[in-house]
Design a protein around this motif. Structure first.
Motif, PDB file in Angstrom:
ATOM      1  N   ASN A  84       0.711  -1.200  -0.123  1.00 34.83           N
ATOM      2  CA  ASN A  84      -0.063  -0.103  -0.126  1.00 34.83           C
ATOM      3  C   ASN A  84       0.968   1.456   0.076  1.00 34.83           C
ATOM      4  O   ASN A  84       0.604   2.227  -0.540  1.00 34.83           O
ATOM      5  N   SER A 126     -15.319   4.547  -4.137  1.00 33.47           N
ATOM      6  CA  SER A 126     -14.674   3.550  -3.119  1.00 33.47           C
ATOM      7  C   SER A 126     -14.616   4.261  -1.844  1.00 33.47           C
ATOM      8  O   SER A 126     -14.429   5.367  -1.438  1.00 33.47           O
ATOM      9  N   PHE A 128     -12.470   3.316   0.373  1.00 32.70           N
ATOM     10  CA  PHE A 128     -11.050   3.479   0.653  1.00 32.70           C
ATOM     11  C   PHE A 128      -9.979   4.675   0.726  1.00 32.70           C
ATOM     12  O   PHE A 128      -9.935   4.843  -0.821  1.00 32.70           O
ATOM     13  N   SER A 129      -9.870   5.273   1.557  1.00 27.69           N
ATOM     14  CA  SER A 129      -8.801   6.469   1.433  1.00 27.69           C
ATOM     15  C   SER A 129      -7.831   6.738   2.263  1.00 27.69           C
ATOM     16  O   SER A 129      -7.973   5.929   3.513  1.00 27.69           O
ATOM     17  N   GLU A 132      -3.211   4.396   4.648  1.00 29.95           N
ATOM     18  CA  GLU A 132      -3.288   3.138   5.336  1.00 29.95           C
ATOM     19  C   GLU A 132      -4.501   2.162   4.491  1.00 29.95           C
ATOM     20  O   GLU A 132      -4.482   1.187   4.954  1.00 29.95           O
ATOM     21  N   ALA A 133      -5.065   2.584   3.700  1.00 25.08           N
ATOM     22  CA  ALA A 133      -6.112   1.896   3.161  1.00 25.08           C
ATOM     23  C   ALA A 133      -5.665   0.829   2.032  1.00 25.08           C
ATOM     24  O   ALA A 133      -4.710   0.891   1.752  1.00 25.08           O
ATOM     25  N   GLY A 137      -5.482   3.772  -0.976  1.00 24.38           N
ATOM     26  CA  GLY A 137      -6.373   4.594  -0.870  1.00 24.38           C
ATOM     27  C   GLY A 137      -6.230   5.553  -2.424  1.00 24.38           C
ATOM     28  O   GLY A 137      -6.591   6.691  -2.431  1.00 24.38           O
TER      29      GLY A 137
END
Length: 298
Positions: A84, A126, A128-129, A132-133, A137
């Motif tokens: 990530n 989405s 996921f931001s 850490e997503a 993100g």
């Protein structure tokens, strides 16, 4: 028009390079190895040596191109935090180069986690931001640059992009069946995965480059849902193994890390994408690919 492609020697990326070259584009692919460089040059593409951690190389690739298609990812399932981080840094680097240029930036994302209890659609933002997503993100990061002069487009892929030579999620399920002597599905087998043939995904990427409006979310999905039981039964037939139910709490132990995903319903629609791009998936279905025997070669 010159296109910089990361992940150009990967499963989806190599098909995308072929599609772009066939359509008359000049392609430069990010090449991490000698083999990748050789393969790209054999196709008629240029090669830029580097990887996702080489930010200077990414800056050069983005600076020299008329458009960027970002398909690379470390996919390190043992260290997702590192994957990530690398993804976030790479995308941020290229977006900063493209800011204010109105040049296209298409990046790989996925349909996983977009909706619960129904097939996801392109209208689903989405969740996921942030760094850490999942995938750092980066889908939301890229779409934030729409207001900064980047023609950002999210390419959301089905959990299985299948075809002859696939080494993705379906191949992990086949390996688990070989290792355990049974072809398993989770629970009652009603959860399903969206699926798309590799060639159809590559065509959608090219059409997205040519036609997608800024800020679009595109779904590379040919089949909305193939149940986990159907997948397991096809694998069982291919390997001549019994098909059995695996309790949800035992999924990771039985399948390995892929059990976390096989337990989920990852169904998704692409009706908006098909209408927007005039794209009609034409490749074999997942069942047809599994019945071809390509996944069961020694």
């Amino acid at each position: 028009m010159s296109i910089f492609v990361t992940g150009a020697s990967g499963w989806i990326g190599s098909a995308t390079v072929d599609e772009l070259i066939s359509a008359g584009y000049e392609v430069t692919g990010l090449a991490r190895t000698d083999a990748a460089e050789t393969a790209l040059k054999a196709k008629g593409a240029n090669a830029l040596r580097g990887d996702l951690d080489d930010v200077d190389c990414l800056r050069q690739g983005a600076s020299d191109a008329d458009a960027v298609i970002h398909l690379a990812n470390k996919h390190d399932w043992t260290d997702m935090a590192e994957s990530n981080r690398a993804e976030r840094t790479a995308v941020q680097t290229m977006l900063d180069v493209l800011e204010g240029s109105d040049r296209p930036f298409l990046l790989a994302s996925g349909v996983a986690g977009l909706a619960q209890g129904r097939p996801s659609t392109e209208a689903d933002a989405s969740p996921f931001s942030g760094p850490e997503a999942m995938r750092g993100g980066t889908e939301n990061l890229a779409l934030d640059y729409v207001d900064k002069g980047v023609r950002a487009v999210a390419l959301r892929f089905a959990p299985t992009v299948h075809g002859d030579g696939d080494h993705g999620f379906i191949s992990y399920l086949v390996a688990a069946a070989r290792a355990t002597g049974v072809s398993g599905y989770v629970g009652d087998g009603s959860t399903g995965w969206a699926a798309v043939h590799r060639a159809d995904a590559a065509t959608m990427i090219r059409l997205g480059l040519e036609k997608a409006p800024t800020g679009s979310r595109l779904h590379a999905v040919g089949e909305t849902s193939v149940s986990s039981k159907e997948i397991a039964e096809a694998i069982g037939r291919g390997l001549d193994l019994p098909t059995v139910s695996i309790a949800p709490e035992d999924a990771v132990q039985h399948f390995g890390f892929i059990g976390r995903f096989f337990s989920l319903d990852l169904s998704s629609s692409s009706s908006i994408t098909q209408k927007l791009l005039n794209w009609a998936p034409m490749g074999p279905t997942l069942a047809e690919d599994l019945s071809s025997g390509s996944y069961f070669r020694s």
